[in-house]
Design a protein around this motif. Structure first.
Motif, short mmCIF file in Angstrom:
data_model
loop_
_atom_site.label_atom_id
_atom_site.label_comp_id
_atom_site.label_asym_id
_atom_site.label_seq_id
_atom_site.Cartn_x
_atom_site.Cartn_y
_atom_site.Cartn_z
N LYS A 145 -8.35 -8.94 -4.54
CA LYS A 145 -8.10 -9.70 -3.31
C LYS A 145 -9.28 -9.62 -2.35
N THR A 146 -9.83 -8.41 -2.19
CA THR A 146 -10.96 -8.25 -1.28
C THR A 146 -12.18 -9.00 -1.77
N SER A 147 -12.42 -9.01 -3.07
CA SER A 147 -13.52 -9.80 -3.62
C SER A 147 -13.34 -11.26 -3.26
N ILE A 177 -5.71 0.58 -7.11
CA ILE A 177 -6.56 -0.19 -6.20
C ILE A 177 -6.99 -1.54 -6.77
N PRO A 206 -5.41 -4.42 -7.60
CA PRO A 206 -5.01 -5.65 -6.89
C PRO A 206 -5.76 -5.85 -5.56
N ARG A 207 -5.95 -4.76 -4.82
CA ARG A 207 -6.68 -4.87 -3.55
C ARG A 207 -8.15 -5.22 -3.79
N ALA A 208 -8.74 -4.67 -4.84
CA ALA A 208 -10.14 -4.97 -5.15
C ALA A 208 -10.32 -6.44 -5.49
N ASP A 255 -11.36 -12.63 -0.87
CA ASP A 255 -11.22 -12.93 0.56
C ASP A 255 -12.47 -12.63 1.38
N ARG A 256 -13.33 -11.69 0.92
CA ARG A 256 -14.45 -11.28 1.77
C ARG A 256 -15.78 -11.06 1.07
N THR A 315 -13.37 -0.14 -8.74
CA THR A 315 -12.45 0.55 -9.66
C THR A 315 -13.13 1.64 -10.48
#
Length: 143
Positions: free
Chosen positions: A116-118, A110, A112-114, A120-121, A61
């Motif tokens: 989630k990505t943290s 970005i 929410p995606r950040a 999930d991956r 971010t």
């Protein structure tokens, strides 16, 4: 595994209920049983989950804007049952805000995606917990 993948810390007893962890760069953190103040191992565990996720989200971010607020709370319940002591109900709650303007708008978009990505991956700590990675303990050296 390669030497590049190995991570380690050394933990030494420094007093009654007190310990110091030292990493390969020589940095230290002191912790204990909680009877003398300071962080307990469970609190450090929660901080590791939060710190890992915070670092991931921060990198994603802050390319766009510096946050006006950036904090998170990590909590869970410590239980003791037939399976032994463990943490359940782990939750990471982010509170993040960005200033008005184009950069802040991109960072908000970005976020929410950040997060989630943290989860999930990217976050090695929480990914390791969720994968259920076994921990091997052994005695070496002095007894």
């Amino acid at each position: 595994m390669t030497d590049d993948s190995l991570r380690s810390v050394t933990v030494e007893r420094t007093g009654p209920g007190l310990f110091t962890a030292t990493n390969s760069r020589g940095d230290t953190v002191t912790f204990g049983t909680g009877s003398a103040g300071g962080f307990t191992p469970v609190e450090l565990f929660l901080a590791a989950i939060g710190g890992c996720s915070a670092a991931d989200v921060d990198v994603a971010t802050t390319r766009h804007a510096e946050p006006s607020v950036f904090s998170l709370t990590v909590e869970g319940d410590k239980v003791a049952d037939e399976g032994g002591n463990r943490m359940t109900g782990l939750e990471v709650a982010f509170t993040v805000g960005f200033p008005e303007g184009e950069g802040g708008d991109r960072a908000r978009a970005i976020l929410p995606r950040a997060v989630k990505t943290s989860h999930d991956r990217l976050c090695t700590v929480s990914r390791t917990v969720e994968a259920g990675t076994p921990v091997v303990t052994k005695l070496v050296g002095e007894d």
